[in-house]
Design a protein around this motif. Structure first.
Motif, PDB file in Angstrom:
ATOM      1  N   ARG A  42      44.195  87.387  36.663  1.00 37.73           N
ATOM      2  CA  ARG A  42      43.637  88.587  36.056  1.00 37.73           C
ATOM      3  C   ARG A  42      42.496  89.177  36.884  1.00 37.73           C
ATOM      4  NH1 ARG A  42      46.724  91.255  34.304  1.00 37.73           N
ATOM      5  NH2 ARG A  42      45.067  92.510  33.334  1.00 37.73           N
ATOM      6  N   ALA A  43      41.983  88.417  37.861  1.00 34.81           N
ATOM      7  CA  ALA A  43      40.919  88.944  38.720  1.00 34.81           C
ATOM      8  C   ALA A  43      41.392  90.190  39.459  1.00 34.81           C
ATOM      9  CB  ALA A  43      40.477  87.869  39.707  1.00 34.81           C
ATOM     10  N   ALA A  44      42.679  90.221  39.806  1.00 33.50           N
ATOM     11  CA  ALA A  44      43.197  91.360  40.555  1.00 33.50           C
ATOM     12  C   ALA A  44      43.206  92.636  39.720  1.00 33.50           C
ATOM     13  CB  ALA A  44      44.612  91.050  41.044  1.00 33.50           C
ATOM     14  N   ALA A  45      43.227  92.497  38.384  1.00 37.65           N
ATOM     15  CA  ALA A  45      43.296  93.673  37.519  1.00 37.65           C
ATOM     16  C   ALA A  45      41.924  94.200  37.126  1.00 37.65           C
ATOM     17  CB  ALA A  45      44.088  93.332  36.247  1.00 37.65           C
ATOM     18  N   LEU A  46      40.878  93.444  37.419  1.00 37.28           N
ATOM     19  CA  LEU A  46      39.539  93.849  37.010  1.00 37.28           C
ATOM     20  C   LEU A  46      38.977  94.915  37.954  1.00 37.28           C
ATOM     21  CD1 LEU A  46      38.046  90.407  36.006  1.00 37.28           C
ATOM     22  CD2 LEU A  46      38.361  92.374  34.507  1.00 37.28           C
ATOM     23  N   GLU A  47      38.286  95.849  37.364  1.00 36.61           N
ATOM     24  CA  GLU A  47      37.665  96.924  38.136  1.00 36.61           C
ATOM     25  C   GLU A  47      36.146  96.838  37.994  1.00 36.61           C
ATOM     26  OE1 GLU A  47      39.061  99.191  39.985  1.00 36.61           O
ATOM     27  OE2 GLU A  47      41.152  99.390  39.368  1.00 36.61           O
ATOM     28  N   HIS A  48      35.446  97.044  39.088  1.00 37.89           N
ATOM     29  CA  HIS A  48      34.001  97.130  38.981  1.00 37.89           C
ATOM     30  C   HIS A  48      33.448  98.289  39.813  1.00 37.89           C
ATOM     31  CE1 HIS A  48      34.805  94.183  42.259  1.00 37.89           C
ATOM     32  NE2 HIS A  48      33.918  94.923  42.904  1.00 37.89           N
ATOM     33  N   GLY A  49      34.312  99.224  40.136  1.00 42.35           N
ATOM     34  CA  GLY A  49      33.854 100.405  40.849  1.00 42.35           C
ATOM     35  C   GLY A  49      33.444 100.103  42.283  1.00 42.35           C
ATOM     36  N   ARG A  50      32.602 100.956  42.816  1.00 46.28           N
ATOM     37  CA  ARG A  50      32.163 100.807  44.201  1.00 46.28           C
ATOM     38  C   ARG A  50      31.006  99.816  44.266  1.00 46.28           C
ATOM     39  NH1 ARG A  50      31.856 105.631  45.028  1.00 46.28           N
ATOM     40  NH2 ARG A  50      33.810 105.972  46.121  1.00 46.28           N
TER      41      ARG A  50
END
Length: 729
Positions: A42-50
């Motif tokens: 699931r790490a690949a699906a997480l977003e944290h922006g720039r």
């Protein structure tokens, strides 16, 4: 085996299948095959922006996760420095939203295993229904005690508890057997429930072995034998209560009163329904499915004990209800002791409509006083009794609550009570709408003279004298009038009628905005003939909708009660009708506006004339919108304070993003500049909306890519938000 450490951030971890990591405290990890890899993926699906250059320093100096932005939290626990992440693992991810929090927690558990337990414990304590599945790979005494308490939930937490017990039966039995034989109280009750479940699901041998090993003898949870005998009566406080009259007029013997009270002490809710649907790993979906307790089917009040039913059958119902209200008054005066809360549920057995009139204001007052459990009991009573009076109260409670889990339970109870009558909540509300006597005739009698009451199409009440003359109000009483109170009664009647008309007008507008539909037959047979709802409904434009809820055609109500289309042709329909929002009419909006004006239809609330924003085809296909005009900063502040919009600012950072939920699990996101500080009176005059875009409602809106077209939004809901965003504060 220690956690994966630096290997986690670099790529796929090295895992030894079947290995159980144990700690001296008794806690251990017990992964199923492939489970750990799935959670880490699931790490690949997480977003944290720039990512920003100063993030490493920010997370190193943070004392609490709440000191970090959601983007920094996600980055830290997924791929940030291991030492900093470990230092903050015991802190709740309060700033992360629904699925973002789920994914971050799963990755944190896969990365740090047992070291992530404090984080999991804190988060599941905030919402066991949504996050309780996180405990499944953990094994130990603390987990067993925790999940035992979930078995009485109504939502998915009960399902996670059952799954954990099935997965770790031996560990659970070893912990819970001593607790089930301990001192009476909630821990013992919860342990017994868990052992009963284990025994009933094929693990009786494990439970018996655990009981024998701890040397406590027989645990009653193993034996759920129905003897048919009435449960023993609980102790009743020495309250001063009135006598109960029997149906024949004589007083009920005191011995029978004691027996009745003893039986009523066992008033309770029915057994909870089967666990609400949930799935920790749905096929083809990355996010576990869960149902909140407040949204799950709610239990009604359990039927009275046989002894109570027999005694109640012999009572005068009015006298019995008065006795029940005295019981309620005594409990309130005694401080609403939790041990005697059965008094509330007992009203379902002994109460009447007058009791419901007394109970409903109490139910409305309890949530602000943190009496949530009592409020839920009261909602259960109103729904169980199910008379017109009790359901009118339930409708009023549901409409006027400000939101939150208790209001969700009110909605669930109302939906279930309406379903008992084969109706939707909207249909129930229409059928229970008061008429103020306009359907049967209203007269105010002064004695020697009387005045009837009529209401015009705008629901203004007039008095009509014997000659047929319409008066705004009857004349003031004279010396010959023997009932002068009738004059004030008429003035109060006008006030009550105005209040009812205003309430129904507001409800119909909510119906339009919420897309609530009614069968066409219901509109013809219930709504239009109603003396109050009818005049309101006739002045609105209606729409026929298909099975997907899309508008097929708009219709007006003709003078004879039939429906007419935009060309004034008679239209027949047996489909579903809803109140049309102008954003749905597209190119027909101007034509319909002319038709409505020609027939001089003045809607009870702004409908076709309300401000509306309709996107062009190109805008609907786009994934974002730019070039919007500035908005006064005070408008943004108002939206954040009381408009239902959520910002992204922290105590030391301004809100540079606003989000508001849309139907269908979406959210409208507005990027603003320079931003509104959380605590500041020295704000700039204007905020530039640099971009509008649409995202999943569960997201923290951190991603850089825009993927959802604006056309995916409900056009009416989107229009309302765009208008709200730009209207004057």
């Amino acid at each position: 085996m220690r956690s994966w450490g630096g290997v986690m951030a670099a790529g796929e971890p090295v895992v030894v299948e079947g290995l159980v990591r144990a700690e001296p405290t008794g806690m251990a990890m017990a992964w199923e095959d492939g489970e750990r890899e799935r959670w880490w993926a699931r790490a690949a699906a997480l977003e944290h922006g720039r990512e920003q250059d100063d993030w490493a320093a920010a997370v190193a100096g943070a004392d609490q996760l709440s000191d970090l932005t959601p983007a920094q939290q996600s980055w830290l626990l997924v791929r940030g420095p291991e030492s900093s992440a470990r230092a903050l693992l015991g802190k709740s991810l309060a700033l992360l939203h629904h699925r973002q929090q789920i994914d971050v927690d799963r990755v944190a558990v896969a990365r740090f295993e047992l070291d992530a337990w404090p984080l999991v414990l804190r988060d599941v304590s905030t919402n066991a229904d949504r996050l309780g599945f996180l405990v499944l790979p953990f094994r130990g005494p603390e987990v067993a005690s925790l999940v035992a308490g979930w078995l009485r939930h109504l939502g998915s937490a009960r399902l996670w508890a059952r799954m954990w017990l099935e997965r770790h039966p031996r560990s659970a039995a070893a912990v819970l057997a001593p607790a089930a034989a301990g001192r009476p109280g909630r821990p013992r009750q919860q342990a017994e429930d868990a052992l009963r479940h284990l025994a009933a699901t094929g693990h009786e041998g494990i439970v018996v072995e655990a009981v024998e090993r701890c040397g406590t003898g027989t645990v009653t949870a193993l034996y759920d034998v129905a003897t048919g005998a009435a449960p023993p009566a609980r102790k009743v406080r020495a309250w001063s209560l009135p006598e109960i009259r029997l149906a024949g007029g004589e007083a009920m013997p005191q011995e029978d009163v004691k027996r009745l009270l003893g039986a009523l002490t066992w008033s309770r809710l029915e057994a909870a329904p089967e666990p609400a649907p949930g799935d920790p790993a749905p096929d083809g979906g990355a996010v576990p499915l869960a149902v909140e307790s407040a949204e799950a089917p709610q239990p009604f009040v359990h039927p009275a004990e046989p002894e109570a039913e027999k005694l109640i059958a012999d009572c005068d119902r009015g006298s019995l209800a008065a006795f029940g209200r005295a019981l309620l008054d005594a409990w309130l005066a005694d401080g609403m002791q939790a041990a005697d809360a059965w008094v509330v549920l007992a009203q379902a057995h002994v109460g009447d409509d007058t009791t419901m009139d007394v109970l409903a204001p109490l139910v409305r007052s309890w949530p602000p006083r943190s009496r949530y459990a009592r409020a839920i009991d009261g909602l259960a009573v109103l729904a169980t009794v199910g008379t017109d009076v009790s359901l009118r109260h339930l409708l009023a409670i549901e409409e006027n609550m400000s939101g939150g889990p208790t209001n969700d339970r009110a909605t669930a109870y109302l939906t279930q009570a309406a379903a008992r009558r084969g109706l939707s909540v909207t249909q129930l509300a229409d059928r229970l709408a008061v008429t103020h006597g306009l359907d049967s005739g209203v007269t105010f009698d002064y004695g020697p003279r009387a005045f009837t009451v009529v209401a015009d199409e705008h629901l203004t009440a007039f008095a009509v004298d014997e000659s047929g003359k319409r008066l705004a109000r009857p004349p003031k009483p004279g010396t010959k009038d023997t009932n002068p109170e009738a004059y004030q009664q008429f003035l109060q009647y006008k006030k009550d009628l105005r209040a009812t008309a205003a309430a129904h007008t507001a409800r119909l507008q909510r119906d339009m905005l919420a897309r609530r539909l009614r069968p066409a037959r219901h509109v013809r047979e219930v709504l239009l003939p109603h003396p109050i709802l009818g005049p309101l409904a006739r002045r609105l434009l209606w729409g026929e909708h298909d099975t997907a809820g899309r508008l097929v055609r708009a219709l007006r109500v003709a003078e004879d009660g039939s429906f007419a289309d935009i060309d004034d042709a008679t239209a027949t329909t047996d489909g579903m009708l809803g109140i049309v929002h102008p954003a749905d009419l597209g190119g027909d909006l101007k034509r319909w506006a002319r038709v409505v004006a020609d027939y001089e239809l003045l809607p009870p609330f702004p409908q076709l004339g309300r401000p509306v924003v309709v996107l062009t085809g190109a805008q609907r296909a786009a994934t974002s919108m730019t070039g919007l005009r500035p908005v006064p900063t005070e408008r943004i502040v108002a939206l954040l304070d009381r408009g239902g919009w959520q910002g992204n600012g922290l105590s030391q950072r301004p809100h540079t993003q606003l989000a508001r939920a849309l139907p269908g699990g979406l959210a409208l996101v507005a990027e603003i500049s320079p931003g509104v500080p959380t605590y500041s009176m020295n704000n700039p005059d204007e905020q530039q909306i640099t971009e509008l875009w649409v995202d999943d409602a569960w997201s923290n809106h951190l991603q850089l890519a825009r993927r959802i077209p604006l056309g995916a939004c409900d056009p009416a809901a989107l229009s309302e938000l765009l208008v709200t965003l730009h209207q004057a504060p």
